[in-house]
Design a protein around this motif. Sequence first.
Motif, PDB file in Angstrom:
ATOM      1  N   GLY A  99     -24.357-105.068 -95.273  1.00  0.00           N
ATOM      2  CA  GLY A  99     -23.161-104.418 -95.786  1.00  0.00           C
ATOM      3  C   GLY A  99     -21.879-105.021 -95.259  1.00  0.00           C
ATOM      4  N   GLY A 100     -20.820-104.876 -96.020  1.00  0.00           N
ATOM      5  CA  GLY A 100     -19.510-105.316 -95.580  1.00  0.00           C
ATOM      6  C   GLY A 100     -19.420-106.800 -95.329  1.00  0.00           C
ATOM      7  N   THR A 101     -18.680-107.144 -94.295  1.00  0.00           N
ATOM      8  CA  THR A 101     -18.432-108.561 -93.972  1.00  0.00           C
ATOM      9  C   THR A 101     -18.900-108.909 -92.569  1.00  0.00           C
ATOM     10  OG1 THR A 101     -16.200-107.986 -93.209  1.00  0.00           O
ATOM     11  CG2 THR A 101     -16.434-108.655 -95.517  1.00  0.00           C
ATOM     12  N   VAL A 102     -19.885-108.191 -92.069  1.00  0.00           N
ATOM     13  CA  VAL A 102     -20.367-108.388 -90.706  1.00  0.00           C
ATOM     14  C   VAL A 102     -20.906-109.799 -90.531  1.00  0.00           C
ATOM     15  CG1 VAL A 102     -21.932-107.577 -88.915  1.00  0.00           C
ATOM     16  CG2 VAL A 102     -21.013-105.967 -90.587  1.00  0.00           C
ATOM     17  N   ALA A 103     -20.360-110.527 -89.564  1.00  0.00           N
ATOM     18  CA  ALA A 103     -20.811-111.897 -89.312  1.00  0.00           C
ATOM     19  C   ALA A 103     -22.212-111.919 -88.725  1.00  0.00           C
ATOM     20  CB  ALA A 103     -19.837-112.609 -88.372  1.00  0.00           C
ATOM     21  N   GLY A 104     -22.573-110.900 -87.962  1.00  0.00           N
ATOM     22  CA  GLY A 104     -23.912-110.831 -87.388  1.00  0.00           C
ATOM     23  C   GLY A 104     -23.940-109.978 -86.133  1.00  0.00           C
ATOM     24  N   HIS A 126     -23.530-109.286 -93.312  1.00  0.00           N
ATOM     25  CA  HIS A 126     -22.702-109.069 -94.493  1.00  0.00           C
ATOM     26  C   HIS A 126     -23.558-108.899 -95.753  1.00  0.00           C
ATOM     27  CE1 HIS A 126     -23.552-113.312 -95.516  1.00  0.00           C
ATOM     28  NE2 HIS A 126     -23.420-113.512 -94.211  1.00  0.00           N
ATOM     29  N   ARG A 127     -22.946-108.320 -96.758  1.00  0.00           N
ATOM     30  CA  ARG A 127     -23.656-107.987 -97.989  1.00  0.00           C
ATOM     31  C   ARG A 127     -24.154-109.209 -98.771  1.00  0.00           C
ATOM     32  NH1 ARG A 127     -18.145-106.813 -99.457  1.00  0.00           N
ATOM     33  NH2 ARG A 127     -18.481-104.600 -99.025  1.00  0.00           N
ATOM     34  N   MET A 128     -23.623-110.395 -98.477  1.00  0.00           N
ATOM     35  CA  MET A 128     -23.993-111.585 -99.232  1.00  0.00           C
ATOM     36  C   MET A 128     -25.232-112.292 -98.681  1.00  0.00           C
ATOM     37  SD  MET A 128     -21.731-111.479-101.540  1.00  0.00           S
ATOM     38  CE  MET A 128     -21.966-113.054-102.353  1.00  0.00           C
ATOM     39  N   LYS A 129     -25.710-111.891 -97.526  1.00  0.00           N
ATOM     40  CA  LYS A 129     -26.875-112.573 -96.922  1.00  0.00           C
ATOM     41  C   LYS A 129     -28.118-112.300 -97.759  1.00  0.00           C
ATOM     42  CE  LYS A 129     -29.163-113.430 -92.500  1.00  0.00           C
ATOM     43  NZ  LYS A 129     -29.014-114.886 -92.682  1.00  0.00           N
ATOM     44  N   VAL A 130     -28.899-113.346 -98.035  1.00  0.00           N
ATOM     45  CA  VAL A 130     -30.004-113.208 -98.980  1.00  0.00           C
ATOM     46  C   VAL A 130     -31.380-113.088 -98.321  1.00  0.00           C
ATOM     47  CG1 VAL A 130     -28.747-114.434-100.795  1.00  0.00           C
ATOM     48  CG2 VAL A 130     -30.228-115.727 -99.246  1.00  0.00           C
ATOM     49  N   ARG A 157     -34.902 -96.857 -71.697  1.00  0.00           N
ATOM     50  CA  ARG A 157     -34.733 -97.836 -72.767  1.00  0.00           C
ATOM     51  C   ARG A 157     -33.734 -98.902 -72.340  1.00  0.00           C
ATOM     52  NH1 ARG A 157     -33.183 -94.486 -76.250  1.00  0.00           N
ATOM     53  NH2 ARG A 157     -30.975 -94.987 -76.496  1.00  0.00           N
ATOM     54  N   ILE A 158     -34.041-100.156 -72.651  1.00  0.00           N
ATOM     55  CA  ILE A 158     -33.136-101.272 -72.411  1.00  0.00           C
ATOM     56  C   ILE A 158     -32.682-101.804 -73.766  1.00  0.00           C
ATOM     57  CG2 ILE A 158     -32.906-103.601 -71.461  1.00  0.00           C
ATOM     58  CD1 ILE A 158     -35.230-102.907 -69.568  1.00  0.00           C
ATOM     59  N   ALA A 159     -31.389-102.031 -73.912  1.00  0.00           N
ATOM     60  CA  ALA A 159     -30.857-102.601 -75.149  1.00  0.00           C
ATOM     61  C   ALA A 159     -30.062-103.859 -74.816  1.00  0.00           C
ATOM     62  CB  ALA A 159     -29.957-101.591 -75.859  1.00  0.00           C
ATOM     63  N   MET A 160     -30.429-104.953 -75.450  1.00  0.00           N
ATOM     64  CA  MET A 160     -29.712-106.221 -75.289  1.00  0.00           C
ATOM     65  C   MET A 160     -29.050-106.558 -76.626  1.00  0.00           C
ATOM     66  SD  MET A 160     -32.492-108.528 -73.222  1.00  0.00           S
ATOM     67  CE  MET A 160     -33.269-107.969 -71.708  1.00  0.00           C
ATOM     68  N   THR A 161     -27.742-106.706 -76.638  1.00  0.00           N
ATOM     69  CA  THR A 161     -27.002-106.876 -77.886  1.00  0.00           C
ATOM     70  C   THR A 161     -26.137-108.114 -77.886  1.00  0.00           C
ATOM     71  OG1 THR A 161     -26.930-104.482 -78.274  1.00  0.00           O
ATOM     72  CG2 THR A 161     -25.284-105.807 -79.412  1.00  0.00           C
ATOM     73  N   HIS A 162     -26.109-108.774 -79.025  1.00  0.00           N
ATOM     74  CA  HIS A 162     -25.172-109.880 -79.244  1.00  0.00           C
ATOM     75  C   HIS A 162     -24.351-109.563 -80.486  1.00  0.00           C
ATOM     76  CE1 HIS A 162     -23.718-113.712 -80.917  1.00  0.00           C
ATOM     77  NE2 HIS A 162     -23.578-114.042 -79.649  1.00  0.00           N
ATOM     78  N   LEU A 163     -23.034-109.674 -80.368  1.00  0.00           N
ATOM     79  CA  LEU A 163     -22.120-109.441 -81.481  1.00  0.00           C
ATOM     80  C   LEU A 163     -21.460-110.755 -81.860  1.00  0.00           C
ATOM     81  CD1 LEU A 163     -20.331-106.212 -80.167  1.00  0.00           C
ATOM     82  CD2 LEU A 163     -22.348-106.348 -81.627  1.00  0.00           C
ATOM     83  N   ALA A 164     -21.573-111.134 -83.124  1.00  0.00           N
ATOM     84  CA  ALA A 164     -20.883-112.324 -83.624  1.00  0.00           C
ATOM     85  C   ALA A 164     -19.581-111.860 -84.269  1.00  0.00           C
ATOM     86  CB  ALA A 164     -21.752-113.052 -84.639  1.00  0.00           C
ATOM     87  N   GLU A 165     -18.462-112.219 -83.675  1.00  0.00           N
ATOM     88  CA  GLU A 165     -17.175-111.760 -84.177  1.00  0.00           C
ATOM     89  C   GLU A 165     -16.551-112.734 -85.166  1.00  0.00           C
ATOM     90  OE1 GLU A 165     -14.859-111.020 -80.690  1.00  0.00           O
ATOM     91  OE2 GLU A 165     -16.121-109.340 -80.043  1.00  0.00           O
ATOM     92  N   ASN A 166     -17.067-113.970 -85.199  1.00  0.00           N
ATOM     93  CA  ASN A 166     -16.518-114.987 -86.080  1.00  0.00           C
ATOM     94  C   ASN A 166     -17.551-116.088 -86.259  1.00  0.00           C
ATOM     95  OD1 ASN A 166     -14.926-117.546 -86.749  1.00  0.00           O
ATOM     96  ND2 ASN A 166     -13.313-116.005 -86.857  1.00  0.00           N
TER      97      ASN A 166
END
Length: 243
Positions: free
Chosen positions: A186-191, A133-137, A203-212
Amino acid sequence: MARIGIVGSQGRMGAALAEAIRAAGHEMSGGVDRDTGDVAQLAATSDALVDFSAPVALQATLDACVASGIPVLIGTTGLESEHHAAIDRAASGIAVLQTGNTSLGVTMLAHLVQEAASRLGPDWDIEIVEIHHRMKVDAPSGTALLLGEAAAKGRGIALADNSERGRDGITGRRAEGAIGFASLRGGTVAGEHTVYFAGTDERIAMTHLAENRMIFARGAVKGAAWLLGRAPGRYTMPQVLGL
């Protein structure tokens, strides 16, 4: 049931932690923030503290926990070498778990990243991309650095000597064996974090999505409760999962 206090109680994570403490059947013993509450008093009435405040507040939290003889879980990001030295000193007397991410899913991802890095050669380039998110410093995120450390450990190298960040302009070719970082805000992305292992023609891609943010709060509460009764020392989230 444990009495768990929150340092940084008025922030977004503070609210999530309060909910997670109640949901896990524990008692929230209280909370302190920048201008409210006394962390020493909070520690004296708690079985453990969880700190998601700011690096500047860390020493007071550690001092209070050492004085009361209780464990602490530190989820604050943006820590520097002096903060880790302070944690090391505190860990000689109390149990401390410091991590860049308390999500159980990220903990497992880091385990898989280390395993992949240990088995794939240096001709597989490693790149870590994160968006918040846009507020992360701080950047890269604490989680990105955690994943970078996992990759470096898998390769038996020091991340500090083998990372590439903030590429801009004519940077020259990519250094062999380097671990690259890219940070988006940007926006409100939790991570969101993706670790790429880029080899020749594959190519190998390992992804973690934080929804909340609750995923971090639940993991932090689980970690804080796990610390109860542990001997003094520094602990990690993989140990909480038995990895």
